[in-house]
Scaffold this motif. Sequence first.
Motif, short mmCIF file in Angstrom:
data_model
loop_
_atom_site.label_atom_id
_atom_site.label_comp_id
_atom_site.label_asym_id
_atom_site.label_seq_id
_atom_site.Cartn_x
_atom_site.Cartn_y
_atom_site.Cartn_z
N CYS A 6 22.20 0.67 -1.84
CA CYS A 6 21.75 1.79 -2.66
C CYS A 6 20.86 1.30 -3.81
CB CYS A 6 22.94 2.58 -3.21
SG CYS A 6 23.79 3.55 -1.95
N ALA A 10 16.71 2.24 -4.25
CA ALA A 10 16.46 3.16 -5.38
C ALA A 10 15.38 2.59 -6.28
CB ALA A 10 17.75 3.37 -6.17
N ASP A 15 19.41 5.17 -10.77
CA ASP A 15 19.27 5.97 -9.55
C ASP A 15 20.13 5.39 -8.42
OD1 ASP A 15 17.51 7.71 -10.78
OD2 ASP A 15 15.71 6.75 -9.92
N GLY A 16 20.16 4.07 -8.31
CA GLY A 16 20.97 3.43 -7.28
C GLY A 16 22.44 3.71 -7.47
N ASP A 19 23.07 7.33 -6.55
CA ASP A 19 23.08 7.49 -5.09
C ASP A 19 24.38 6.98 -4.49
OD1 ASP A 19 20.53 8.54 -5.23
OD2 ASP A 19 19.54 6.71 -4.54
N TYR A 20 24.84 5.84 -4.98
CA TYR A 20 26.09 5.25 -4.49
C TYR A 20 27.27 6.18 -4.76
CZ TYR A 20 30.00 1.95 -4.19
OH TYR A 20 31.17 1.33 -3.87
N ALA A 22 27.15 9.47 -5.35
CA ALA A 22 26.99 10.69 -4.56
C ALA A 22 27.34 10.46 -3.09
CB ALA A 22 25.56 11.20 -4.68
N ALA A 23 27.02 9.28 -2.58
CA ALA A 23 27.30 8.99 -1.18
C ALA A 23 28.78 8.77 -0.92
CB ALA A 23 26.51 7.75 -0.75
N THR A 86 21.00 7.19 5.86
CA THR A 86 21.31 7.97 4.66
C THR A 86 22.39 7.27 3.88
OG1 THR A 86 22.95 9.27 5.85
CG2 THR A 86 20.75 10.19 5.75
N PRO A 87 22.32 7.31 2.56
CA PRO A 87 23.36 6.67 1.76
C PRO A 87 24.73 7.28 2.03
CG PRO A 87 21.48 7.19 0.38
CD PRO A 87 21.26 7.86 1.72
N GLN A 88 25.70 6.45 2.35
CA GLN A 88 27.10 6.84 2.54
C GLN A 88 27.93 5.77 1.89
OE1 GLN A 88 28.18 7.36 6.60
NE2 GLN A 88 26.29 8.31 7.16
#
Length: 89
Positions: A6, A10, A15-16, A19-20, A22-23, A86-88
Amino acid sequence: MTLAYCLSVAGTVADGLADYTAARLPRTSLMVRRSEAMARLATARHPVTRALRNGMLRAMGLLGPSAALRQADFVMRWEHPAVSGTPQS
């Protein structure tokens, strides 16, 4: 590994990290909720609850090992974001 991924895709560290989070949050929240439910069921003191639990376990035993394993599909079928795109978590 996922955090590193992530962060690498990013634009910024912030942002990374976002994203992490949120995933992983939906999946890990589900794990926590299921774990809490299993702990409550395993430590049940009420006789009716224990009888229902024991009956459910017997039924799952009759259905074969795949019935119990399907309960963990959301954990076992996880793919790294680099594989799925996709980020997970």
